[in-house]
Structure formats: structure tokens, C-alpha cells
Design a protein around this motif. Structure first.
Motif, short mmCIF file in Angstrom:
data_model
loop_
_atom_site.label_atom_id
_atom_site.label_comp_id
_atom_site.label_asym_id
_atom_site.label_seq_id
_atom_site.Cartn_x
_atom_site.Cartn_y
_atom_site.Cartn_z
N HIS A 7 -36.28 6.40 -11.71
CA HIS A 7 -35.56 6.17 -12.96
C HIS A 7 -35.65 4.54 -13.25
O HIS A 7 -35.69 3.75 -12.30
N LEU A 8 -36.06 4.15 -14.23
CA LEU A 8 -36.63 2.76 -14.44
C LEU A 8 -35.72 2.26 -15.56
O LEU A 8 -35.71 2.60 -16.83
N LEU A 9 -34.97 1.18 -15.06
CA LEU A 9 -34.18 0.22 -16.27
C LEU A 9 -35.25 -0.97 -16.36
O LEU A 9 -35.93 -1.56 -15.33
N SER A 60 -34.78 3.21 -19.54
CA SER A 60 -33.83 2.76 -20.39
C SER A 60 -33.62 1.00 -20.42
O SER A 60 -34.17 0.54 -19.50
N LEU A 61 -33.40 0.49 -21.47
CA LEU A 61 -33.48 -0.85 -21.77
C LEU A 61 -32.14 -1.58 -21.41
O LEU A 61 -31.13 -0.86 -21.85
N HIS A 62 -32.14 -2.43 -20.77
CA HIS A 62 -31.04 -3.06 -20.14
C HIS A 62 -31.28 -4.79 -20.38
O HIS A 62 -31.84 -4.99 -20.97
N GLY A 63 -30.14 -5.35 -19.92
CA GLY A 63 -30.45 -6.75 -20.18
C GLY A 63 -29.97 -7.76 -19.19
O GLY A 63 -29.45 -7.39 -18.04
N GLY A 64 -29.71 -9.05 -19.47
CA GLY A 64 -29.52 -9.31 -20.84
C GLY A 64 -28.91 -8.48 -21.86
O GLY A 64 -28.29 -7.63 -21.41
N PRO A 102 -35.94 7.36 -26.48
CA PRO A 102 -35.65 6.00 -26.09
C PRO A 102 -34.13 5.75 -25.94
O PRO A 102 -33.37 6.08 -26.69
N HIS A 103 -33.63 4.87 -24.93
CA HIS A 103 -32.36 4.52 -24.58
C HIS A 103 -32.08 3.30 -24.54
O HIS A 103 -32.83 2.61 -23.41
N ILE A 104 -31.07 2.68 -25.01
CA ILE A 104 -30.57 1.41 -24.62
C ILE A 104 -29.14 1.05 -24.26
O ILE A 104 -28.39 1.88 -24.50
N LYS A 105 -28.92 0.13 -23.44
CA LYS A 105 -27.53 -0.15 -23.05
C LYS A 105 -27.18 -1.47 -23.68
O LYS A 105 -28.07 -2.39 -23.49
N GLY A 127 -23.00 1.92 -25.15
CA GLY A 127 -22.24 0.91 -25.74
C GLY A 127 -21.18 0.43 -24.66
O GLY A 127 -20.60 1.11 -23.72
N SER A 128 -20.73 -0.59 -24.73
CA SER A 128 -19.70 -1.02 -23.98
C SER A 128 -18.51 -1.79 -24.80
O SER A 128 -18.55 -2.64 -25.68
N LEU A 129 -17.09 -1.38 -24.67
CA LEU A 129 -15.95 -1.94 -25.02
C LEU A 129 -14.93 -2.35 -24.05
O LEU A 129 -15.25 -1.76 -23.01
N ASP A 130 -13.82 -3.28 -24.29
CA ASP A 130 -12.77 -3.27 -23.47
C ASP A 130 -11.81 -2.45 -24.07
O ASP A 130 -11.21 -2.59 -25.23
N LEU A 131 -11.07 -1.90 -23.30
CA LEU A 131 -9.70 -1.04 -23.33
C LEU A 131 -8.61 -1.54 -22.70
O LEU A 131 -8.89 -1.74 -21.51
N PRO A 132 -7.53 -1.63 -23.17
CA PRO A 132 -7.20 -1.64 -24.33
C PRO A 132 -8.04 -2.73 -25.44
O PRO A 132 -8.09 -3.81 -25.07
N LEU A 133 -8.06 -2.18 -26.86
CA LEU A 133 -8.86 -2.93 -27.70
C LEU A 133 -8.32 -4.38 -28.04
O LEU A 133 -8.85 -5.40 -28.07
N LYS A 134 -6.73 -4.44 -27.69
CA LYS A 134 -6.19 -5.66 -27.99
C LYS A 134 -6.66 -6.81 -26.74
O LYS A 134 -6.33 -7.95 -26.92
N LEU A 135 -7.18 -6.47 -25.69
CA LEU A 135 -7.88 -7.50 -24.64
C LEU A 135 -9.09 -7.46 -25.09
O LEU A 135 -9.68 -8.67 -24.17
N HIS A 136 -10.13 -6.86 -25.98
CA HIS A 136 -11.40 -6.89 -25.90
C HIS A 136 -11.74 -8.42 -26.26
O HIS A 136 -12.54 -8.93 -25.74
N ASP A 137 -11.07 -9.03 -27.20
CA ASP A 137 -11.55 -10.43 -27.70
C ASP A 137 -10.97 -11.34 -26.68
O ASP A 137 -11.27 -12.65 -26.83
#
Length: 578
Positions: A7-9, A60-64, A102-105, A127-137
Motif C-alpha cells: 500500500h503506497l501513500l 493514495s495521495l496524501h500531504g501536506g 485514484p484516491h486522495i486524502k 476528507g476531514s472535518l472537526d466534530l462538533p462543527l462549532k469547534l471546526h473553525d
């Protein structure tokens, strides 16, 4: 042709358009000027891997953050991966893997820039989010400290026409855990009001080694509370498949920590050719495997196995892991996290045990897998973990030895004595002894081996054809055989026949004596400096008898799977005894 599948990132850029408060890369999220092109490096790597019969079954593409790439570069990399899958689909399928897209993170902040390429190649998105959404920002902001949630939610709408997989994950710290009610409501809202199917969602448990005290990890008991709360809310609802499946799969046996040695399968490649274990080990020298431009594939694979093995062995094996019955699933967890937290078991241990039970994974009640795991992945004496004799269904190795009049000579603690610079060591089998002798040998050391004379005649019809059999092993590790076991690398085997031994004067009654000082010195360039090296002694006839016994007795085989002969471990030190 036999292929090894990995498995290659791939990290085509270290740059990121956000500065999350808990980013594992910390200050490394900026692109570094390099002579290497992001497309050329991936192309070069997969071609070089294939020449060595190594096939990435998943790229899979990752980063950065991959979406910071230019439109042209992003398109060219995605096309390269798509073409690679098409060209190698038969090989990948023959290896038992599905051929994907193809897959991206991604953090999803700049998805709109690449939406045309994503649609053209049906790119799957994690993708990635912060839950709860009110803490995301609060925790997921741009490098200019601007909020990101509104734009990310807007980009989610752009994905509604993409038929391929699109999912999000949320990392839970104590600061998020305190808002379980809000997390529940936000999951429901995302499922109803966005293009996401929240059955395909992942919780991840954050670890706070690099959050500068801003965020804090949740305890194992709090992990259980998170798990139970989600089940209370979503069992038998339209999100039942999620809470009983993907939501907590990150901690299940389908992920990387289920490998005995994850260095056999998982690799992260950066644009400059550097190869690390994964996103956790990225930029950490203990998880650096080499460079695809500078090192051979074989050296990279060997280094990977050795470093993961050593990182698992930095902490002693946890006694609890020998008793829970689920070691065959968790393999004690991620070595990076264990060493970061200075613990010797998985940081989600209780959560994993609860999941395994709830999902009806079979429990290894007799813990029969324990010695198998230990023989593959742990140094030292593991004999106490062998299953006890229960109704003679699984005889203990000591009973097997006692019942075989020939086998006992292989394990006799009086048969071999090593003398180094005048100090004697009675050698025992590594799978029976309770202590671990490690000696230091220098170029000036005088090293003699004494062997009981009668051994040359045991289990042997023609003693003149028998020999003292010496096996020299490096502390460096390599994988052998179909089972992919990690073992010490063999350096040399030496045989000294009876006719030679009979003509060497011995100062010890009833023992042959042989000088191995020059023999050890001859292979000084092949020893490990980091791990103790090993030398074993037996006779060629007893060695043959051992392997024949393994062939015919499964209980003996599993308990004597590693070399059972009398041995001692050593470091070779350039210098004098003074």
C-alpha cells in the motif's frame, strides 16, 4: 511470477493551505524546493518497484495537502495513477485485491480548484472535518488564521454528482468529546443536508504529542463512552450500518496495525524520494526507510522490516496482551503511538476489545497465537508464553524433549561452553533459558568453543561425516519464506569435522576445543551495531534431527520455530579489551 504487494501513500507536496492545531506535521507543511518533479517521482518509484516485483495495489495521495498542487500537476498525477491501475489490473486482481480509482486524502478546502479532474477520473475522496462543527473553525483554520468551515461545506456540494466514494473523518480529542450531544446532531445534519452518506464515516482518536498543549487525548474509558453513546443514538436507525461498521473500523483488524510488521506492507513516499512508514512516522528518523532514488528496493524493504521490528521491541511485551485472546487481531497496536506515549500496548486497547466482542470476532481462548506472534516480532525468551499442557492435546516442549532420547542432546546445557578472554559461558537453547547473556567481542578477543566429545556420535551412523555446526547471524532483520516471518539475517554457516576436532588439543576433559576468534572477526563488516548478533552451536546430525522432528511433530514445530540450538548473543566492538 511472484509479486509482493504494498500500500503506497504518495506525498506530491508538503505544502498545506491550512494550519490545523493538531497537525502531525507541525511546521513541515510547506513545499520544499527540490530538483524532483512531483509527477516524475511517482512514475519513477512505481517503475522501480515493479522491476523488483513489488506492486502497489493501492496508491493514495496524501500531504501536506494535495489540492494545493497546480491544476496541471494534480491532473497529471491522477492520470498517472489511473493509467497505472489499468495497466496492472490483472496483476493486482491476481494478488487478491480490487482495482480502484485514484484516491486522495484532503482537508477539502480547495476541492473546487480540481473538481474537473476529480470528475474526469472519478477520484474517490477521504476528507476531514472537526466534530462538533462549532469547534471546526477553532482548530481548523488557514495559515492566515481564517475560518474554513463554510468553504468546505460549499465544496461538499460540488461532490454530489461524483458517483465514487466520498467520505469524511473526524479526530476526537477531549475538547471534542465534551460535546457528544452536538456531535450526534451534526452527524444527523451532515447525513441529511450534504452529499455525504454518513454511514461511510470514520472516527479517529487523537494523540496529543504535537498539539502544543492545545488539545488533549481522551482516556480509554472515555473512548468507550464515545462508542457507547454513538450506539445508543444510531443502532437500528438509518445510520446503523455506519455505527456498526466504518465509524470505528479505524480500530478494527482491517487496518495497518493488524500486520505483525507493518513494514512489510505500508509505505509513504515523498516528492524528493524519501520513504517513511506512514503519515505518523513521516519526518521521523526512526521510521525512515531510505530514498527511492538512492537506495535499492531490496534495501528499502529490509530497512522497513528492521525498523518496525526494533520500534516494537523498544518496550517490553505487555503481559495483558498474552491473556486477552485478541492479540491475533491487534498485534499490540501502532509502534509509533506506543513509543510516543511510552506504553507497550495499543492506546485504544479497551475500545478494540469491546469492538471485537460486539462484532463477534472469535476469541483465542487458549492464547495459542501468542507464541506465534512473539516468535515473529519479539526478542528474548518467550518460552513462558507457550500453551500449557492441557489433557495432552498440546504437549509442552519440555515434555517433548524429555520423551525423545535423541532430541535432548540439542538442548543439553552442558554440551557447549564458550570461553571468551578466559570467562566461561555455559550455553543453553534460547527457547528454554530464562536469562539472556550478551557479550562483547573485540578484534583482540580470544574466543573458544568447547563441545562434549560424545555429541559427535549422537544420532549419527557415521561420526566421521559428522561435524561441529556453527551458525552466525546478524542482528539485522530480513523476511523469509511464504509466511513472511521476520528473522535475523544469516551471515555464515561453518562446519568443523571430527577429523579436525580429534587433532586439536583440548585443556578440558571430555570436550573438543576449537578457536573461533578469527571466524568471528572475519565477518565483522556484516554485524549489526544496533542489535545484538547471534551465534549458535550444534552438530550437523543433530541439526538434521531437529528439522526432521519439526516436519513430523506440529507441536514441536510451533514451539521450536526459531533456532533452538545453544547460543549466545554478542556485539562486535572495534577496539581493544583495555
Amino acid at each position: 511470477m511472484d509479486y509482493k504487494f504494498i500500500h503506497l501513500l504518495y506525498v506530491p507536496t508538503m505544502a498545506c493551505n491550512m494550519q490545523c492545531k493538531y497537525c502531525y506535521l507541525e511546521d513541515n507543511t510547506k513545499d520544499i524546493n527540490t530538483k524532483y518533479n512531483e509527477v516524475d517521482t511517482l512514475k519513477y518509484a512505481i517503475e522501480k518497484f515493479k522491476k523488483s516485483n513489488v506492486i502497489p495495489f493501492n496508491i493514495s495521495l496524501h500531504g501536506g495537502e494535495v489540492t494545493t498542487l497546480s491544476k496541471e500537476s494534480f491532473h497529471d498525477i491522477i492520470k498517472l495513477i489511473s493509467d497505472y491501475y489499468n495497466e496492472n489490473k490483472d496483476i493486482i486482481k491476481a494478488g487478491g485485491f480490487n482495482v480502484g480509482n485514484p484516491h486522495i486524502k484532503t482537508n477539502m478546502y480547495a476541492l473546487d480548484k480540481h473538481i474537473d479532474t476529480i470528475k474526469e477520473f472519478n477520484v474517490s475522496i477521504s476528507g476531514s472535518l472537526d466534530l462538533p462543527l462549532k469547534l471546526h473553525d477553532k482548530y481548523r483554520v488557514t495559515k492566515g488564521d481564517k475560518t474554513t468551515l463554510d468553504k468546505i461545506l460549499s465544496n461538499l456540494e460540488l461532490m454530489k454528482d461524483i458517483p465514487n466514494k466520498k467520505k469524511v473523518s473526524a479526530t476526537i480529542f477531549k475538547e471534542h468529546f465534551e460535546y457528544l450531544d452536538d456531535i450526534v446532531e451534526d452527524i444527523k445534519w451532515l447525513n441529511k443536508n450534504t452529499s455525504l452518506d454518513m454511514n461511510d464515516f470514520n472516527f479517529m482518536i487523537g494523540f496529543d504529542y504535537n498539539s502544543n498543549g492545545i488539545l488533549h487525548h481522551i482516556t480509554e474509558e472515555e473512548q468507550i463512552k464515545l462508542y457507547e453513546r454513538m450506539h445508543e443514538e444510531f443502532d437500528n436507525t438509518d445510520l446503523d450500518a455506519g455505527v456498526n461498521g466504518p465509524w470505528f473500523d479505524e480500530f478494527g483488524p482491517g487496518y495497518c496495525s493488524n500486520c505483525d510488521n507493518c513494514g512489510s506492507k505500508f509505505f509513504l513516499l515523498e516528492k524528493n524520494g524519501d520513504i517513511y512508514s506512514c503519515v505518523r512516522g513521516q519526518k521521523n528518523k526512526d521510521y525512515y526507510y531510505g530514498n527511492i532514488y538512492d537506495n535499492t528496493v531490496e534495501d528499502i524493504l529490509e530497512t522497513a522490516l528492521g525498523k518496525i521490528f526494533r520500534n516494537h521491541n523498544k518496550m517490553e511485551f505487555n503481559e495483558d496482551c498474552s491473556k486477552c485472546g485478541y492479540l491475533y487481531l491487534c498485534k499490540t497496536g501502532c509502534p509509533f503511538v506506543k513509543n510516543t506515549y511510552k506504553t507497550n500496548k495499543s492506546y485504544t486497547c479497551l475500545l478494540q476489545q469491546r469492538m471485537y466482542k460486539d462484532r463477534n470476532y472469535e476469541q483465542d481462548i487458549n492464547n495459542e497465537f501468542v507464541p506465534v506472534y512473539l516468535s515473529n516480532m519479539r526478542l528474548g525468551d518467550n518460552s513462558k508464553y507457550y500453551p500449557e499442557n492441557k489433557n495432552n492435546l498440546y504437549p509442552d516442549i519440555k515434555d517433548i524433549i524429555n520423551e525423545d532420547k535423541n532430541l535432548k542432546y540439542i538442548y543439553d546445557p552442558d554440551s557447549f561452553i564458550l570461553n571468551i578472554d578466559g570467562e566461561e559461558y555455559k550455553l543453553e537453547s534460547q527457547i528454554l533459558k530464562n536469562n539472556r547473556d550478551i557479550i562483547y567481542v573485540t578484534p583482540e578477543s580470544k574466543v573458544f568453543i568447547y563441545m562434549k566429545k560424545h555429541l559427535i556420535e549422537e544420532v549419527c551412523d557415521y561420526p566421521e561425516n559428522n561435524s561441529l555446526y556453527i551458525m552466525l547471524l546478524s542482528g539485522n532483520l530480513v523476511t523469509y519464506g511464504d509466511e513472511g516471518r521476520t528473522k535475523q539475517r544469516h551471515i555464515n554457516t561453518n562446519q568443523i569435522y571430527k577429523g579436525v576436532l580429534d587433532n586439536i588439543k583440548s585443556d578440558k576433559k571430555d570436550y573438543y576445543k576449537y578457536d573461533i576468534s578469527n571466524y568471528i572477526k572475519e565477518y565483522k563488516d556484516y554485524y549489526s551495531d544496533e542489535n545484538p548478533n547471534n551465534i549458535f552451536f550444534t552438530t550437523s546430525s543433530l541439526r538434521d534431527y531437529h528439522y526432521n522432528k519439526q516436519k513430523n511433530n506440529a507441536y514441536y514445530h510451533i514451539q521450536a520455530i526459531n533456532l533452538p540450538f545453544q547460543n549466545i548473543e554478542f556485539y562486535y566492538v572495534e577496539g581493544s579489551n583495555d
